[in-house]
Design a protein around this motif. Structure first.
Motif: not given
Length: 491
Positions: A199-203, A458-467, A469-476
């Motif tokens: 899991r990677y968050v690059i922002t 549906e095709f335009a729904r981002p993969h991680f807009s709702t669920s 990504l949990n990184i270090g205990g924080e959800v992004y």
């Protein structure tokens, strides 16, 4: 990621300030931009002014404001973590390691958390004396970048500036010994990932002046958002390059002057352990892509080899070509085609009325044109009869519907350039081959260009807009889709 290693002159503009985030309000920082100089021979000492000198295994916390000198490869061991706090400066030696002068690698076998802030970004760089425009894309003044191994479960890179990376992967390079890259053939990207379960968050980063790709993903779930990519790639490569084993949202990034494409999307290497690549890319602004590379490659977006790519509401500005989709007539072929569910549409292609300083010449063999069409303007490239353009929807021999690419996109033509009249960027006067990013630029359009997508299907729904990504205990979470082209709605 391999490319022929040719050297040619890249023109540099005068020194400019540099931004710290992309598609968010302008902010301030005290990071000094490269010095304009022709003297590229001096080597700096990374330990000058350092609070600590590191090599080998690293973990724990590098505290806010610390200056860290790296004199050899460093590794976050498997099962351990390194946290880098705001305002930390990490200076990598450019002398290399051993008799082969292997570029220094930042190896992540465990987890890495780069927690910069808008006011105090983290800086990963080379010695100050070497941070010049003359040294951009010079292998003798580069470090090897961040290489996250298959054992890296998660990585956060936030509000971090990563610059002057690259150099040739040579015999003795750790990443070559690990089988990720090939000695003598590959150049280090700025960030590499390898774990399909990672899991990677690059922002909110600046990823600039790298010899190769800005981000090269060979595995993982990722959010890549609100970054500035500047001058990525010297003789090839892209801002973001995604392969099989990846599920990625790429949104609200500025990709300025990538050598080839802003986005290269592929499911190459797909297998039972490396699942199909799925990418949703939206509301990115890609400028001047492809003009630092001659020939017919490059220009904005490249999708191939069974990738499931949903790419929409992006704004391409003065790029060399439109979205290219080789073998689009062969859907669902893992070796060549694409996933027929893909949607690459509802994008905007903007052109200036001025010529590029790199003309794609006609190459002829016995009177037959084999390359190029004398392209001088972005609008010409957008409308060139490229073999990898597939505008019309069609049906394959097996009955599969082959979607058109850019069927509903807004595409500049001669005399109709769709100039968004940016708040502060001279579209007509800007060089298409410059790599230096100016933090005074403002890419908010002042003219609304109609035709963007609402994002309701549906095709335009981002993969991680709702669920998320949990990184270090924080959800992004991935940012919501904007019903406009590029990073910003019109002012």
């Amino acid at each position: 990621m391999k490319f022929k290693y040719l050297f040619y002159a890249v023109a540099m503009m005068a020194t400019m300030g540099l931004a710290t985030t992309s598609c968010s309000d302008d902010d301030e920082n005290d990071i000094v931009p490269p010095t304009q100089t022709d003297d590229d021979d001096d080597k700096g000492d990374p330990t000058d002014g350092a609070d600590m000198v590191v090599s080998g295994d690293v973990s724990g916390t590098w505290t806010a404001g610390t200056t860290v000198a790296v004199t050899d490869h460093i590794t976050v061991p498997e099962g351990q973590s390194l946290t880098i706090e705001e305002g930390v400066t990490v200076v990598f030696t450019t002398d290399g390691v051993g008799s082969n002068h292997v570029p220094v690698e930042f190896i992540v076998r465990g987890n890495l958390y780069c927690k910069g802030s808008e006011e105090r970004p983290i800086l990963m760089t080379i010695p100050e004396a070497e941070r010049t425009t003359a040294n951009i894309h010079k292998v003798e003044h580069e470090w090897g970048g961040i290489v996250a191994y298959e054992s890296c479960d998660e990585m956060l890179i936030d509000h971090t500036i990563i610059e002057y990376t690259g150099g040739e992967v040579v015999q003795g390079s750790p990443s070559a010994d690990a089988g990720y890259y090939e000695a003598g053939d590959d150049i280090y990207p700025q960030i590499t990932t390898n774990n399909p379960n990672g899991r990677y968050v690059i922002t909110n980063n600046i990823i600039r002046y790298g010899q190769s790709d800005g981000i090269y993903m060979m595995g993982g779930q990722a959010i890549i958002a609100n970054n500035i990519f500047a001058g990525n790639g010297y003789d090839g490569e892209e801002a973001v390059n995604v392969k099989s084993g990846c599920i990625v949202d790429v949104a609200y990034n500025i990709m300025y002057s990538p050598n080839t494409n802003g986005l290269k999307l592929s499911s190459s290497g797909q297998s039972e352990t490396r699942y199909q690549a799925e990418i949703t890319a939206y509301n990115n602004t890609i400028l001047n892509a492809g003009w630092r590379r001659d020939g017919e490659k490059g220009g904005s977006i490249y999708a191939q080899e069974n990738v499931l790519a949903n790419v929409f509401n992006n704004m391409m500005v003065n790029c060399k070509y439109r979205a290219q989709v080789p073998d689009w007539a062969n859907p669902n072929n893992p070796d060549a085609g694409f996933d027929a569910r893909s949607v690459i549409d509802y994008n905007c292609y903007v052109s200036a009325s001025t010529k590029s300083d790199l003309i794609i010449e006609k190459w002829e063999d016995d009177g037959e044109i084999i390359m190029g069409q004398g392209i001088e303007y972005a609008w010409q490239g957008y409308n060139y009869a490229h073999e990898d353009y597939h505008f019309e929807q069609s049906v394959a021999e097996d009955g599969t519907t082959i979607p058109g690419v850019d069927s509903h996109s807004v595409i500049a033509t001669e005399g109709n350039y769709y100039n968004p009249q940016f708040a502060n960027y001279d579209l007509e006067g800007a060089s298409m081959r410059n790599v230096i990013y100016d933090d005074n630029w403002d890419f908010h359009p002042t003219v609304n260009i109609e035709g963007a997508y609402s994002g309701s299907d549906e095709f335009a729904r981002p993969h991680f807009s709702t669920s998320g990504l949990n990184i270090g205990g924080e959800v992004y979470n991935s940012p919501s889709v904007g019903a406009w082209f590029g990073c910003y709605a019109a002012n």
